[in-house]
Design a protein around this motif. Structure first.
Motif, short mmCIF file in Angstrom:
data_model
loop_
_atom_site.label_atom_id
_atom_site.label_comp_id
_atom_site.label_asym_id
_atom_site.label_seq_id
_atom_site.Cartn_x
_atom_site.Cartn_y
_atom_site.Cartn_z
N ASN A 1 0.74 -1.22 -0.06
CA ASN A 1 0.07 -0.18 0.14
C ASN A 1 0.68 1.30 -0.05
O ASN A 1 0.47 2.46 0.80
N ILE A 2 2.07 1.43 -0.49
CA ILE A 2 2.85 2.35 -0.94
C ILE A 2 2.98 2.48 -2.52
O ILE A 2 4.27 2.49 -2.94
N PRO A 3 1.90 2.53 -3.04
CA PRO A 3 1.93 2.53 -4.57
C PRO A 3 2.81 3.72 -5.31
O PRO A 3 2.84 4.72 -4.84
N ARG A 4 3.44 3.42 -6.35
CA ARG A 4 4.10 4.04 -7.34
C ARG A 4 3.43 4.42 -8.53
O ARG A 4 2.96 3.12 -9.22
N THR A 5 3.30 5.41 -9.30
CA THR A 5 2.18 5.43 -10.61
C THR A 5 3.06 4.68 -11.73
O THR A 5 4.58 4.66 -11.51
N LEU A 6 2.51 4.29 -12.52
CA LEU A 6 3.19 3.75 -13.76
C LEU A 6 3.99 5.05 -14.53
O LEU A 6 5.04 4.54 -14.99
N ASP A 7 3.49 6.04 -14.35
CA ASP A 7 4.30 7.42 -14.69
C ASP A 7 5.68 7.37 -14.19
O ASP A 7 6.70 7.39 -14.93
N GLU A 8 5.84 7.18 -12.74
CA GLU A 8 7.12 7.26 -12.21
C GLU A 8 7.81 6.31 -12.46
O GLU A 8 9.17 6.46 -12.48
N ILE A 9 7.27 5.06 -12.66
CA ILE A 9 8.25 4.02 -12.82
C ILE A 9 8.81 3.91 -14.22
O ILE A 9 10.03 3.62 -14.65
N SER A 10 7.86 4.54 -15.17
CA SER A 10 8.25 4.49 -16.63
C SER A 10 9.41 5.53 -16.71
O SER A 10 10.39 5.31 -17.58
N LYS A 11 9.37 6.74 -16.03
CA LYS A 11 10.36 7.69 -16.27
C LYS A 11 11.73 7.41 -15.40
O LYS A 11 12.78 7.60 -15.94
N ALA A 12 11.60 6.62 -14.26
CA ALA A 12 12.71 6.05 -13.61
C ALA A 12 13.61 5.02 -14.56
O ALA A 12 14.93 4.65 -14.51
N ALA A 13 12.77 4.01 -15.10
CA ALA A 13 13.37 3.07 -15.95
C ALA A 13 13.56 3.58 -17.30
O ALA A 13 14.27 2.56 -18.15
N ASP A 14 12.94 4.56 -18.01
CA ASP A 14 12.92 4.94 -19.54
C ASP A 14 12.48 3.93 -20.18
O ASP A 14 13.20 3.15 -21.06
N ILE A 15 11.21 3.39 -19.98
CA ILE A 15 10.51 2.45 -20.75
C ILE A 15 9.09 2.75 -20.88
O ILE A 15 8.42 3.50 -19.80
N ASN A 16 8.48 2.51 -21.64
CA ASN A 16 7.01 2.82 -22.11
C ASN A 16 6.15 2.26 -20.90
O ASN A 16 5.93 1.07 -20.82
N LYS A 17 5.05 3.08 -20.65
CA LYS A 17 4.35 2.61 -19.32
C LYS A 17 3.23 1.79 -19.91
O LYS A 17 2.82 0.88 -19.08
N LYS A 18 2.90 1.59 -21.13
CA LYS A 18 2.04 0.78 -21.61
C LYS A 18 2.63 -0.63 -21.69
O LYS A 18 2.07 -1.74 -21.43
N LYS A 19 3.89 -0.76 -22.03
CA LYS A 19 4.64 -1.99 -21.95
C LYS A 19 4.69 -2.59 -20.33
O LYS A 19 4.48 -3.77 -20.20
#
Length: 304
Positions: A175-193
């Protein structure tokens, strides 16, 4: 001595018990009866006065870690160029030590499967550090990734997308979620993938994660906006009232949280622009305005 150790005296029923480590006894602090004697001290027989002494005198290694492909059980040769006694290794021996260290790292990875696992876990550790995720959540993400490897769920998909999906799932579990946008930006990968990989993992591993709520994002967004606890409390109160009216049904939790923070910041006299909140939350300014209008209309508020 240690008091109140969680037992009760069989003679007087008192919970005021004292453990005497010097005599190896447990006695009652009220009536004085000796309840246990000649007890065994489970601690080490040595003492340490600083962290260096504790590390040198301990005879056990570090605990297992899922963040290492060999779970941290293999030995490592340090890069500090110092021997066991802390003395510097002579220059004439450093080339030999370098070759030993290089071959030692090579033999720790015996096949392609272990090499891919080592690469993925290193990537997971790096992405988790960029997101500011604590070690226990990274351990959970590593465990999810290992289960995916065991079930052969990686085949046909990129390692990066599965790693990001494991991080996303681990964050939601606690219950400490990170948004897909945050993870996508950190990993430099498309959030749809990442989203597609997450849905695949959730289905095959039967993760059964509960949907995220706006409450989960309030503290995180407020901390990034440098807003104090007063704004957090007011935001959560607004979200509670919004849930009671039912207008949040079918709406994205991040959008509701962003709009609630926007309103709470104005009420508290610490306003933030929609652009600032949008940058932190990953929600567009249009969505924040729409949620703002819906919330203020339903709760009969007007803060412009």
């Amino acid at each position: 001595m240690e008091e109140n150790i969680g037992q009760r005296c069989p003679e007087c029923g008192s919970g005021h018990l004292i453990r005497d480590y010097e005599r190896g006894e447990v006695l009652c602090g009220d009536c004085g009866i000796v309840i246990e004697e000649t007890s065994i001290d489970q601690g080490p027989e040595w003492r340490a006065f600083d962290s260096d002494q504790d590390e040198k005198r301990a005879r056990t290694g570090s605990p297992m870690s899922f963040l290492s492909h060999d779970k941290g059980l293999a030995t490592e040769i340090s890069w500090s160029n110092r021997d066991y006694y802390g003395k510097r290794i002579p220059h004439k021996n450093r080339a030999q030590i370098y070759r030993v260290r290089k071959w030692h790292q090579r033999i720790r990875v015996s096949n392609a499967s272990e090499r891919n696992l080592s690469l993925a876990l290193q990537l997971l550790n790096d992405d988790g550090s960029k997101l500011g995720i604590p070690k226990d959540i990274k351990e959970s993400a590593a465990l999810i990734y290992r289960k995916a490897v065991e079930r052969n769920l990686i085949r046909g998909r990129s390692i990066e997308s599965i790693v990001c999906a494991a991080i996303y799932a681990a964050c939601r579990q606690v219950n400490i979620p990170r948004t897909l946008d945050e993870i996508s930006k950190a990993a430099d990968i498309n959030k749809k993938k990442i989203g597609k990989a997450y849905r695949h993992l959730a289905k095959e591993l039967k993760l059964n994660l509960k949907p995220t709520t706006p409450y989960s994002y309030v503290s995180q967004f407020c901390n990034k906006l440098n807003l104090d606890k007063d704004v957090i409390i007011k935001s959560e109160e607004i979200i509670r009232r919004v849930n009671e009216t039912g207008i949040s049904a079918g709406k994205g939790p991040t959008g509701v949280a962003a709009a609630a923070i926007y309103i709470a910041a104005i009420i508290s006299g610490k306003p933030k622009t929609q652009k600032e909140i949008s940058k932190v939350s990953g929600v567009t300014e249009v969505t924040i305005r729409n949620r703002y209008k819906e919330i203020t209309g339903a709760l009969d508020l007007n803060y412009e």
